[in-house]
Scaffold this active site. Structure first.
Site, PDB file in Angstrom:
ATOM      1  N   ASN A   7       0.720  -1.016  -0.011  1.00 31.91           N
ATOM      2  CA  ASN A   7       0.141  -0.432  -0.375  1.00 31.91           C
ATOM      3  C   ASN A   7       1.007   1.543  -0.102  1.00 31.91           C
ATOM      4  OD1 ASN A   7      -2.073   2.011   0.609  1.00 31.91           O
ATOM      5  ND2 ASN A   7      -3.132   1.107   2.045  1.00 31.91           N
ATOM      6  N   ARG A  90      -2.621  -1.615  -3.803  1.00 31.44           N
ATOM      7  CA  ARG A  90      -3.602  -0.838  -3.449  1.00 31.44           C
ATOM      8  C   ARG A  90      -3.133   0.245  -4.741  1.00 31.44           C
ATOM      9  NH1 ARG A  90      -5.691   2.247   1.974  1.00 31.44           N
ATOM     10  NH2 ARG A  90      -8.001   2.666   1.184  1.00 31.44           N
ATOM     11  N   HIS A 179     -12.779   3.184  -0.655  1.00 36.53           N
ATOM     12  CA  HIS A 179     -12.712   1.767   0.363  1.00 36.53           C
ATOM     13  C   HIS A 179     -13.224   0.561   0.325  1.00 36.53           C
ATOM     14  CE1 HIS A 179     -12.952   5.327   3.624  1.00 36.53           C
ATOM     15  NE2 HIS A 179     -11.579   5.256   3.189  1.00 36.53           N
ATOM     16  N   GLY A 211     -10.557   8.284   7.044  1.00 39.05           N
ATOM     17  CA  GLY A 211     -11.523   9.107   5.845  1.00 39.05           C
ATOM     18  C   GLY A 211     -12.750   8.001   6.246  1.00 39.05           C
ATOM     19  N   ARG A 240     -12.152  15.811   6.731  1.00 40.32           N
ATOM     20  CA  ARG A 240     -13.065  16.409   5.894  1.00 40.32           C
ATOM     21  C   ARG A 240     -14.380  16.457   5.764  1.00 40.32           C
ATOM     22  NH1 ARG A 240     -11.225  11.452   2.397  1.00 40.32           N
ATOM     23  NH2 ARG A 240      -9.580  11.063   3.244  1.00 40.32           N
ATOM     24  N   GLU A 383      -8.085  -4.627   4.411  1.00 41.90           N
ATOM     25  CA  GLU A 383      -7.727  -4.313   2.864  1.00 41.90           C
ATOM     26  C   GLU A 383      -6.990  -5.225   2.505  1.00 41.90           C
ATOM     27  OE1 GLU A 383      -8.165  -0.634   4.442  1.00 41.90           O
ATOM     28  OE2 GLU A 383      -9.653   0.237   2.881  1.00 41.90           O
TER      29      GLU A 383
HETATM   30  P1  ADP Z   1      -7.478   5.070   8.485  1.00 42.84           P
HETATM   31  O1  ADP Z   1      -9.153   6.491   7.462  1.00 42.84           O
HETATM   32  O2  ADP Z   1      -6.439   6.213   8.827  1.00 42.84           O
HETATM   33  O3  ADP Z   1      -7.211   3.863   8.207  1.00 42.84           O
HETATM   34  P2  ADP Z   1      -8.426   4.147  11.111  1.00 42.84           P
HETATM   35  O4  ADP Z   1      -9.669   3.483  10.409  1.00 42.84           O
HETATM   36  O5  ADP Z   1      -7.142   3.820  11.555  1.00 42.84           O
HETATM   37  O6  ADP Z   1      -8.468   5.456  10.168  1.00 42.84           O
HETATM   38  O7  ADP Z   1      -9.533   4.712  12.245  1.00 42.84           O
HETATM   39  C1  ADP Z   1      -8.735   6.234  13.075  1.00 42.84           C
HETATM   40  C2  ADP Z   1      -9.543   6.542  14.026  1.00 42.84           C
HETATM   41  O8  ADP Z   1     -10.599   6.163  14.473  1.00 42.84           O
HETATM   42  C3  ADP Z   1      -9.125   7.863  14.730  1.00 42.84           C
HETATM   43  O9  ADP Z   1      -9.653   9.129  14.493  1.00 42.84           O
HETATM   44  C4  ADP Z   1      -9.534   7.508  16.299  1.00 42.84           C
HETATM   45  O10 ADP Z   1     -10.633   8.164  15.936  1.00 42.84           O
HETATM   46  C5  ADP Z   1     -10.589   6.247  16.028  1.00 42.84           C
HETATM   47  N1  ADP Z   1     -10.884   5.187  17.007  1.00 42.84           N
HETATM   48  C6  ADP Z   1      -9.708   5.041  17.411  1.00 42.84           C
HETATM   49  N2  ADP Z   1     -10.477   4.021  18.527  1.00 42.84           N
HETATM   50  C7  ADP Z   1     -11.166   4.242  18.625  1.00 42.84           C
HETATM   51  C8  ADP Z   1     -12.126   4.216  20.028  1.00 42.84           C
HETATM   52  N3  ADP Z   1     -11.909   3.695  21.085  1.00 42.84           N
HETATM   53  N4  ADP Z   1     -12.989   4.665  20.292  1.00 42.84           N
HETATM   54  C9  ADP Z   1     -14.033   5.505  18.861  1.00 42.84           C
HETATM   55  N5  ADP Z   1     -12.131   5.764  18.612  1.00 42.84           N
HETATM   56  C10 ADP Z   1     -11.771   5.647  17.802  1.00 42.84           C
END
Ligand code: ADP
Length: 397
Positions: A7, A90, A179, A211, A240, A383
């Protein structure tokens, strides 16, 4: 066989080595800050973690570091590059041409290049990654897996914008959606959990991370999704804006904002960060809201409200909904946010079980009450595994 999944972003290269079809992760790593003097690389295997900090000025240098780490005599995951039978990549944008994962050849590389203008930050590094992998591994299959491909089944009614046809015909302006590997992965997993054929389920998949996007899946196929021409449309995200009145852009343009300013505001300074003024992270905002920060609470409410509106509209699109699926960092872990999103929907047949919701953090399971007509699933996305599966399938068919 061993499959290496890449990726590749503008300044990072993430990779995962799988033993297929067992789906065992042999190594997992990344190179960060490509293009900088203070770059780093990390690889984890069951037996060791290797980490180095060094200058990595370009992609070839990044791949050379990956090669050294994978082949490290004591701690490396493989003894020779020839053990890797195929690479999966990806690729963010496949435009209208690519409706599934594809074997890379010269034509395909030209195709990826041709749609780069639709994803200028993503497709060029994705393609560079493919070319570096070709150089490094020689004559093994390279498979491109597109974020847009799962959404190829969206009907014209849902993918066209109500603007003159020439913008679609000449400039290819339409909804593409993103996605896709994640939405497809969790929709297939939900079919297994429901005990139904993958093409027999109607689900709404909510991928909520930095995202975020939401997809309506009918009979296993994406029929609508919230992201559009670009990943800016739809849900409120970390930074965003998601949906807004396009008239706002003309208004701001007349106030002196350039297109670059507007791009920066809507992509990097909006969403949860813009609303709260403090953070793009749901966890931080929940902490702040608990301590009485009104802007943090409002940001979380608006985030949840936008998702509720989409769930409602996709229920109208699908008519029968077997399940709503939460995935992505927020969807998998954010039980408070899930409760906020699905509160007071019993008349729509959706009822969350508070206790089950609380205990399903980062693990697969159902979180609705027995009375709920619609099932609600938490399904961690994967993914990389989806790419490894496609790569394995395509090199063995
Ligand atoms: P990306 O889109 O960069 O892959 P992720 O899927 O890893 O992001 O999601 C990141 C987000 O997940 C963080 O911004 C955070 O807000 C949220 N997150 C992670 N753990 C928790 C939690 N326990 N409760 C609420 N939100 C969470």
């Amino acid at each position: 066989m061993k499959v290496l999944v890449f990726n590749c972003g503008s300044s990072s290269i993430k990779f995962k080595l799988y033993q297929m079809p067992e789906e065992k992760v042999l190594a997992d790593g990344s190179v960060q800050r490509v293009g900088h003097d203070d770059a780093s690389a990390t690889v984890r295997t069951d037996l060791a973690i290797q980490h180095i900090e060094t200058a990595i000025l370009d992609y070839p240098a990044g791949f050379a570091v990956i090669k050294d780490l994978l082949l490290d005599e004591e701690r490396g995951a493989i003894g020779s590059l020839s053990e890797v039978a195929a690479c999966g990549h990806r690729v963010v944008h496949g435009g209208e041409a690519f409706g599934g994962s594809m074997l890379v050849d010269d034509e395909l590389e030209k195709g990826i290049e041709a749609v780069s203008e639709l994803a200028p930050l993503h497709n060029p590094p994705n393609l560079t990654g493919i070319r570096e992998a070709e150089r490094m591994f020689g004559d093994i299959p390279q498979i491109a897996c597109f974020d847009t491909a799962f959404h190829h089944s969206i009907p014209e009614t849902a993918y066209r914008y109500a603007i003159p046809e020439s913008f679609y015909k000449d400039l290819h302006i339409r909804r593409y959606g993103f996605h896709g590997m994640s939405h497809q992965f969790v929709a297939r997993r939900a079919a297994e959990l429901l005990g139904k054929h993958k093409y027999a389920v109607n689900v709404i998949t909510c991928h909520l991370g930095n995202g975020s996007s939401i997809t309506a899946v009918r009979d296993g196929h994406s029929v609508d999704t919230s992201m559009g021409l670009t990943p800016l449309e739809g849900l409120v995200m970390g930074t965003r804006s998601g949906d807004l009145d396009p008239g706002i852009l003309f208004f701001l343009h007349r106030k002196g904002y350039s297109t670059t300013d507007l791009d920066t505001v809507l992509n990097k300074k909006s969403g949860l960060l813009g609303l709260s003024g403090t953070s793009n992270d749901v966890r931080d905002l929940e902490e702040r809201a608990k301590k009485g920060d009104k802007n943090a609470a409002l940001a979380l409410d608006i985030f949840a409200y936008r998702i509720r509106k989409y769930i409602g509209s996709y229920m109208a699109v699908l008519n029968r909904v077997d399940g709503i699926i939460f995935t992505g960092g927020i969807g998998e872990n954010g039980s408070d946010m899930r409760a906020r999103i699905l509160a007071d929907m019993d008349q729509l047949g959706i009822e969350l079980d508070g206790q089950k919701n609380k205990t399903h953090i980062g693990k697969t399971g159902e979180i609705q009450t027995d009375a709920s007509h619609v099932k609600v699933f938490v399904i961690p996305t994967n993914e990389e595994l989806a790419i490894a599966r496609d790569t394995y399938k395509m090199t063995n068919s």
